[in-house]
Enzyme design. Structure first.
Site: not given
Length: 411
Positions: A139, A85, A229, A204
């Site tokens: 989005y 982590r 993507k 973005d």
């Protein structure tokens, strides 16, 4: 952007401690080599996958000092890893590579694009800066996260010209997406960054990728990707990443450690591999998309075509007929959400990706009920056109075409 030189003056501390600075290299070269510069010295060709969740150490005093340092600044740990982590060597290679491609000091990867955006909002909220100024469309889930106030944030929606007037003392972030999802609307990032003043601009860059534009060069402090993507590029990995300066990266790492939105090492490996072909994939898919956009703009069954001025592999079309019939009619093209894969996808945003956005807000931002979004892949363009031609249905007789609005390509 393909031939642009990238700044590699900051050393790759994560993958090549003490490595000397290198000369600027073309984007295509960075895509292949960034994050891998130390492999030959280790006698390796392919990057290793480190799946460990924990790492042994017999120096507990040293571990305490390193964890204290991380708690203070969020800087990456010097020396061997401690716990998954806190960081992972395989994921770090991807982060190094993406930062080099975007031209930023650092990048921080997360389990998804939404986890990455959530971390950015939490960083700003921790400073009491809960107000966000944003430009639609975004989005759909990004829109919902801001509008619903799920993280205690408040959003003011505006157009690019109204950003400066929308800023408040508690504004912590300005967010834009260019080209936007799903209308492919573009904003002048340099002008928007100027309007933000001292408030960080988050751009973005999922649709454009660093192959087509690098927002940090135009004044954006934060560059967000749904790495699911184009960065991954094969529809088999989910991830998000923020490219930014080292100071902001430190805060993002602290949030990632505290909230646990870490990227799995195997996903980090797949993303690093995906980056190596990113310029080639984006160029080839963009060529297909440009040709399809040209044909669709001349087709009377299509009322309007949206295709960005900067190019790219995304197309949005407003059909004259029933968009659901087009979705049902494709055979080669896959009707599915997401984008950026090697194969072509089509979806109806008003039904799926932007369904969560209020209908009036959705339509007001240009997401009409007849809009379809195409993510163009690497198939032969003639095969793609044959499938679209079939899915669009019968052409109207010549005497009826005058009732349709003329198709146009818009940026």
């Amino acid at each position: 952007m393909d031939s642009a030189r990238t700044d590699t003056s900051h050393d790759e501390a994560r993958t090549a401690p003490g490595a000397p600075a290198t000369a600027p290299r073309a984007l295509a070269t960075e895509a292949v080599h960034a994050g891998r510069d130390d492999l030959a010295r280790q006698g390796l060709h392919a990057p290793p996958i480190d799946l460990s969740t924990t790492y042994p150490s017999y120096d507990s005093r040293g571990e305490a000092a390193r964890i204290d340092a991380f708690a203070a600044t969020g800087a990456e740990l010097d020396g061997p890893p401690v716990y998954g982590r806190l960081g992972n060597p395989t994921v770090a290679r991807f982060e190094t590579a993406l930062a080099r491609l975007e031209g930023t000091e650092a990048a921080v990867a997360f389990a998804s694009g939404m986890a990455a955006l959530t971390a950015v909002l939490l960083v700003r909220a921790s400073l009491g800066l809960r107000h966000v100024v944003a430009v639609r469309p975004l989005y759909g889930c990004s829109d919902h996260l801001l509008t619903a106030g799920l993280l205690g944030s408040e959003v003011t929606w505006t157009d690019p010209a109204g950003i400066a007037d929308a800023l408040r003392p508690d504004t912590g972030l300005v967010m834009v997406e260019s080209p936007a999802n799903p209308t492919l609307a573009e904003v002048d990032l340099r002008a928007v960054a100027h309007a933000c003043g001292s408030v960080p601009l988050l751009a973005d860059n999922t649709f454009a990728t660093p192959v087509l534009q690098r927002p940090a060069e135009q004044g954006a402090r934060l560059v967000l990707h749904s790495a699911t993507k184009y960065l991954g590029g094969h529809g088999d990995v989910m991830a998000g990443v923020v490219a930014c300066d080292e100071e902001f990266a430190g805060r993002l790492r602290q949030v990632r450690f505290a909230t646990g939105g870490v990227l799995h090492p195997l996903a980090g490996y797949l993303l690093l591999r995906g980056l190596s072909t990113l310029p080639v994939r984006v160029r080839a898919a963009s060529a297909n998309a440009a040709e399809l956009a040209r044909r669709l703009a001349a087709d009377p069954r299509v009322a309007r075509v949206h295709y960005p001025r900067i190019g790219g592999a995304m197309i949005a079309i407003e059909v004259a007929g029933d968009p659901h019939e087009v979705i049902a009619g494709v055979r080669l093209i896959t009707p599915a959400v997401s984008l950026g894969s090697v194969d072509t996808l089509i979806q109806h945003p008003a039904s799926i990706s932007h369904r969560i956005v209020d209908a009036d807000d959705r339509r007001g931002s240009g997401v009409s009920d007849r809009l379809l979004r195409l993510s163009v892949g690497l198939e032969d363009v003639e095969d793609l056109w044959a499938d679209l031609d079939h899915a669009l249905g019968e052409r109207a007789p010549a005497s009826e075409t005058g009732t349709l609005s003329g198709a146009s390509v818009t940026g």
